[in-house]
Design a protein around this motif. Structure first.
Motif, PDB file in Angstrom:
ATOM      1  N   ARG A 106       0.860  -1.266  -0.019  1.00 36.72           N
ATOM      2  CA  ARG A 106       0.012  -0.249   0.084  1.00 36.72           C
ATOM      3  C   ARG A 106       0.958   1.399   0.076  1.00 36.72           C
ATOM      4  O   ARG A 106       0.461   2.251  -0.228  1.00 36.72           O
ATOM      5  CB  ARG A 106      -0.943  -0.095   1.347  1.00 36.72           C
ATOM      6  CG  ARG A 106      -2.275  -0.880   0.998  1.00 36.72           C
ATOM      7  CD  ARG A 106      -3.013  -0.786   2.130  1.00 36.72           C
ATOM      8  NE  ARG A 106      -4.277  -1.596   1.908  1.00 36.72           N
ATOM      9  CZ  ARG A 106      -5.205  -1.379   1.226  1.00 36.72           C
ATOM     10  NH1 ARG A 106      -5.583  -0.248   0.760  1.00 36.72           N
ATOM     11  NH2 ARG A 106      -6.274  -2.451   1.112  1.00 36.72           N
ATOM     12  N   THR A 107       1.964   1.100   0.107  1.00 37.69           N
ATOM     13  CA  THR A 107       3.006   2.222   0.050  1.00 37.69           C
ATOM     14  C   THR A 107       3.722   2.194  -1.062  1.00 37.69           C
ATOM     15  O   THR A 107       4.266   3.602  -1.645  1.00 37.69           O
ATOM     16  CB  THR A 107       4.113   2.383   1.258  1.00 37.69           C
ATOM     17  OG1 THR A 107       5.033   1.429   0.733  1.00 37.69           O
ATOM     18  CG2 THR A 107       3.385   1.869   2.622  1.00 37.69           C
ATOM     19  N   ASN A 108       3.526   1.288  -2.167  1.00 37.71           N
ATOM     20  CA  ASN A 108       4.319   1.351  -3.219  1.00 37.71           C
ATOM     21  C   ASN A 108       3.661   1.870  -4.267  1.00 37.71           C
ATOM     22  O   ASN A 108       2.563   1.606  -4.840  1.00 37.71           O
ATOM     23  CB  ASN A 108       4.550  -0.233  -3.514  1.00 37.71           C
ATOM     24  CG  ASN A 108       5.404  -0.451  -4.876  1.00 37.71           C
ATOM     25  OD1 ASN A 108       5.772   0.490  -5.481  1.00 37.71           O
ATOM     26  ND2 ASN A 108       5.916  -1.632  -4.831  1.00 37.71           N
TER      27      ASN A 108
ATOM     28  N   HIS B 119      13.995  -5.296   9.812  1.00 39.66           N
ATOM     29  CA  HIS B 119      12.941  -5.861   9.193  1.00 39.66           C
ATOM     30  C   HIS B 119      12.351  -4.568   8.303  1.00 39.66           C
ATOM     31  O   HIS B 119      11.059  -4.523   8.092  1.00 39.66           O
ATOM     32  CB  HIS B 119      12.089  -6.535  10.149  1.00 39.66           C
ATOM     33  CG  HIS B 119      12.613  -7.544  10.815  1.00 39.66           C
ATOM     34  ND1 HIS B 119      13.201  -8.567  10.434  1.00 39.66           N
ATOM     35  CD2 HIS B 119      12.918  -7.699  12.201  1.00 39.66           C
ATOM     36  CE1 HIS B 119      13.405  -9.335  11.467  1.00 39.66           C
ATOM     37  NE2 HIS B 119      13.574  -8.737  12.613  1.00 39.66           N
ATOM     38  N   ARG B 120      13.006  -3.619   8.292  1.00 37.05           N
ATOM     39  CA  ARG B 120      12.402  -2.538   7.529  1.00 37.05           C
ATOM     40  C   ARG B 120      13.138  -2.201   6.204  1.00 37.05           C
ATOM     41  O   ARG B 120      14.109  -2.450   6.085  1.00 37.05           O
ATOM     42  CB  ARG B 120      12.579  -1.328   8.300  1.00 37.05           C
ATOM     43  CG  ARG B 120      11.713  -0.003   7.536  1.00 37.05           C
ATOM     44  CD  ARG B 120      11.691   1.465   8.688  1.00 37.05           C
ATOM     45  NE  ARG B 120      13.230   1.948   8.626  1.00 37.05           N
ATOM     46  CZ  ARG B 120      13.824   1.922   9.913  1.00 37.05           C
ATOM     47  NH1 ARG B 120      13.330   1.654  10.866  1.00 37.05           N
ATOM     48  NH2 ARG B 120      15.103   2.333  10.006  1.00 37.05           N
ATOM     49  N   ASN B 121      12.401  -1.974   4.987  1.00 40.26           N
ATOM     50  CA  ASN B 121      12.828  -1.439   3.704  1.00 40.26           C
ATOM     51  C   ASN B 121      12.343  -0.022   3.257  1.00 40.26           C
ATOM     52  O   ASN B 121      11.883   0.706   4.098  1.00 40.26           O
ATOM     53  CB  ASN B 121      12.441  -2.671   2.780  1.00 40.26           C
ATOM     54  CG  ASN B 121      11.053  -2.872   2.583  1.00 40.26           C
ATOM     55  OD1 ASN B 121      10.230  -1.868   2.477  1.00 40.26           O
ATOM     56  ND2 ASN B 121      10.688  -4.169   2.861  1.00 40.26           N
ATOM     57  N   LYS B 122      12.664   0.289   2.123  1.00 35.90           N
ATOM     58  CA  LYS B 122      12.325   1.798   1.446  1.00 35.90           C
ATOM     59  C   LYS B 122      10.607   1.707   1.416  1.00 35.90           C
ATOM     60  O   LYS B 122      10.384   2.984   1.089  1.00 35.90           O
ATOM     61  CB  LYS B 122      13.098   2.018   0.333  1.00 35.90           C
ATOM     62  CG  LYS B 122      14.480   2.270   0.953  1.00 35.90           C
ATOM     63  CD  LYS B 122      15.475   2.409  -0.414  1.00 35.90           C
ATOM     64  CE  LYS B 122      16.958   2.497   0.072  1.00 35.90           C
ATOM     65  NZ  LYS B 122      17.796   2.672  -0.940  1.00 35.90           N
ATOM     66  N   LEU B 123       9.898   0.995   1.645  1.00 34.19           N
ATOM     67  CA  LEU B 123       8.432   0.871   1.621  1.00 34.19           C
ATOM     68  C   LEU B 123       7.997   1.347   2.933  1.00 34.19           C
ATOM     69  O   LEU B 123       7.670   0.265   3.577  1.00 34.19           O
ATOM     70  CB  LEU B 123       7.945  -0.339   0.924  1.00 34.19           C
ATOM     71  CG  LEU B 123       8.002  -0.614  -0.548  1.00 34.19           C
ATOM     72  CD1 LEU B 123       7.601  -2.126  -0.737  1.00 34.19           C
ATOM     73  CD2 LEU B 123       7.526   0.395  -1.478  1.00 34.19           C
ATOM     74  N   PHE B 124       8.112   2.592   3.175  1.00 32.41           N
ATOM     75  CA  PHE B 124       7.964   3.075   4.837  1.00 32.41           C
ATOM     76  C   PHE B 124       7.154   4.409   4.520  1.00 32.41           C
ATOM     77  O   PHE B 124       7.654   5.257   3.812  1.00 32.41           O
ATOM     78  CB  PHE B 124       9.431   3.058   5.367  1.00 32.41           C
ATOM     79  CG  PHE B 124       9.271   3.846   6.616  1.00 32.41           C
ATOM     80  CD1 PHE B 124       9.144   3.060   7.833  1.00 32.41           C
ATOM     81  CD2 PHE B 124       9.427   5.288   6.852  1.00 32.41           C
ATOM     82  CE1 PHE B 124       9.121   3.779   9.016  1.00 32.41           C
ATOM     83  CE2 PHE B 124       9.261   6.042   7.961  1.00 32.41           C
ATOM     84  CZ  PHE B 124       9.169   5.295   9.103  1.00 32.41           C
ATOM     85  N   LEU B 125       6.001   4.755   5.219  1.00 35.75           N
ATOM     86  CA  LEU B 125       5.408   5.487   5.266  1.00 35.75           C
ATOM     87  C   LEU B 125       4.592   5.839   6.554  1.00 35.75           C
ATOM     88  O   LEU B 125       3.961   5.147   7.021  1.00 35.75           O
ATOM     89  CB  LEU B 125       4.291   5.544   4.407  1.00 35.75           C
ATOM     90  CG  LEU B 125       3.102   6.744   4.199  1.00 35.75           C
ATOM     91  CD1 LEU B 125       3.921   7.793   3.573  1.00 35.75           C
ATOM     92  CD2 LEU B 125       1.932   6.552   3.150  1.00 35.75           C
ATOM     93  N   PRO B 126       5.273   7.031   7.412  1.00 35.29           N
ATOM     94  CA  PRO B 126       4.663   7.237   8.540  1.00 35.29           C
ATOM     95  C   PRO B 126       3.143   7.548   8.659  1.00 35.29           C
ATOM     96  O   PRO B 126       2.771   8.364   7.741  1.00 35.29           O
ATOM     97  CB  PRO B 126       5.647   8.442   9.122  1.00 35.29           C
ATOM     98  CG  PRO B 126       6.645   8.409   8.018  1.00 35.29           C
ATOM     99  CD  PRO B 126       6.221   7.830   6.920  1.00 35.29           C
TER     100      PRO B 126
ATOM    101  N   LEU C  85      12.737   9.475   6.320  1.00 34.43           N
ATOM    102  CA  LEU C  85      13.158   8.698   5.036  1.00 34.43           C
ATOM    103  C   LEU C  85      12.553   9.509   3.826  1.00 34.43           C
ATOM    104  O   LEU C  85      11.456  10.097   3.763  1.00 34.43           O
ATOM    105  CB  LEU C  85      12.734   7.403   5.233  1.00 34.43           C
ATOM    106  CG  LEU C  85      13.410   6.536   6.302  1.00 34.43           C
ATOM    107  CD1 LEU C  85      12.671   5.299   6.511  1.00 34.43           C
ATOM    108  CD2 LEU C  85      14.911   6.663   6.219  1.00 34.43           C
ATOM    109  N   PRO C  86      13.265   9.322   2.600  1.00 36.54           N
ATOM    110  CA  PRO C  86      12.642   9.771   1.305  1.00 36.54           C
ATOM    111  C   PRO C  86      11.225   8.974   1.134  1.00 36.54           C
ATOM    112  O   PRO C  86      10.835   8.199   1.674  1.00 36.54           O
ATOM    113  CB  PRO C  86      13.624   9.132   0.362  1.00 36.54           C
ATOM    114  CG  PRO C  86      14.752   8.967   0.879  1.00 36.54           C
ATOM    115  CD  PRO C  86      14.479   8.511   2.413  1.00 36.54           C
ATOM    116  N   PRO C  87      10.424   9.300   0.182  1.00 39.04           N
ATOM    117  CA  PRO C  87       9.197   8.808  -0.235  1.00 39.04           C
ATOM    118  C   PRO C  87       9.239   7.224  -0.433  1.00 39.04           C
ATOM    119  O   PRO C  87      10.523   6.953  -0.939  1.00 39.04           O
ATOM    120  CB  PRO C  87       8.733   9.491  -1.522  1.00 39.04           C
ATOM    121  CG  PRO C  87       9.403  10.972  -1.325  1.00 39.04           C
ATOM    122  CD  PRO C  87      10.618  10.634  -0.693  1.00 39.04           C
TER     123      PRO C  87
END
Length: 297
Positions: free
Chosen positions: A30-32, A121-128, A139-141
């Motif tokens: 859902r962040t991708n 366990h975190r990657n760049k698909l991250f949305l606060p 982090l970047p978008p």
């Protein structure tokens, strides 16, 4: 089924009202931005918390999210904890997979600030979603670049070709012994898996290694040329040995064709001796008839 807005409203409000929760963030599809939205997407949520023990000890805090009809958690035998090697360090992080009666699915975890900062366990698909104490990283978008097809080294390319043809020899033995479970499992877990690895590299060679094929290559249809994708569909046999041999034949053609393209794109040499050795063994086990006319029958 509750809407996306309704689900996020519940998720964020639950975090706001629980003093043990310091922050919340969304991860996963859902962040991708490259994933089409649909009603089947999970809500992959992580709560950053003061401690995990109280959440694990009393699960009543999950009731606010809805009536659960099926649940799996990190410590379940044969579950995702086993698959991904996560059955440890529960004092740092723990999670639950929840399927609700309205069809929504919530994969929710809790992790301490220390565990979150490690980012294991975190990657760049991250949305606060919520940050009560300013503890979340800046982090970047979100991007799926962590999952892009990776360019292989020549040794890895050769290893893939070798494992494909070597394991097909075991498949052939299983067929000749009338041991269908062994033959089919070996085919899918070893040979067919190597075919899919090669097809990932083939897609990478056409896209400058800038896309993800998705979990278990679910986006093959999106990126493969139609003719190749239709051939790929024919590599899935039914339970008859006649169908199985034909699927093996087509798999060999696909491996050959895609591997040659990958090799040329990376200035590698396609290891034809592996293929020739496999074909010789097909003659030895009496399966040469399936390959005399070439691949793709």
């Amino acid at each position: 089924m509750r809407t996306e807005n309704e689900m996020f409203h519940t998720i964020i409000n639950a975090a706001k009202s629980d003093d043990r929760v310091l922050a919340a963030y969304l991860k996963g599809s859902r962040t991708n931005p490259n994933v089409p939205k649909d009603i089947y997407q999970d809500y992959d949520i992580m709560y950053v918390v003061k401690e995990t023990e109280s959440f694990r000890k009393d699960l009543s805090w999950l009731d606010i999210f809805g009536r659960v009809i099926l649940k799996q958690e990190q410590d379940d035998d044969f579950g995702y904890g086993d698959r991904f090697g996560l059955r440890s360090h529960y004092e740092e992080t723990y999670s639950w997979l929840l399927l609700f009666e309205d069809g929504n699915r919530l994969d929710i975890g809790v992790e301490t600030v220390e565990a979150m900062r490690k980012g294991s366990h975190r990657n760049k698909l991250f949305l606060p979603l919520l940050d009560k104490t300013d503890c979340l990283p800046k982090l970047p978008p979100p991007t799926d670049e962590d999952f892009h097809v990776k360019k292989p080294a020549e040794r890895k390319f050769h290893g893939c070709c070798n494992e494909f043809f070597w394991s097909l020899c075991d498949v052939a033995k299983g067929i000749r012994r009338d041991e269908l479970p062994f033959a089919m499992t070996t085919y899918y877990t070893q040979a067919h898996h190597m075919l899919e690895v090669m097809m990932e590299w083939y897609i990478g060679s056409m896209t400058d290694y800038s896309v993800s094929c998705g979990k278990l290559n679910k986006y093959f249809k999106r990126y493969l040329p139609e003719e190749i994708y239709l051939q790929y569909l024919r590599t899935f046999p039914d339970s008859s040995y006649e169908s199985f041999w034909k699927a093996i034949n087509i798999s060999c053609r696909l491996l050959h064709d895609t591997a040659v393209v990958v090799a040329e794109s990376l200035s590698f040499t396609y290891p034809e001796d592996y293929e020739h050795g496999f074909l010789k063994y097909m003659e030895i086990v009496g399966a040469g008839e399936y390959f005399h006319a070439g691949y793709g029958i």
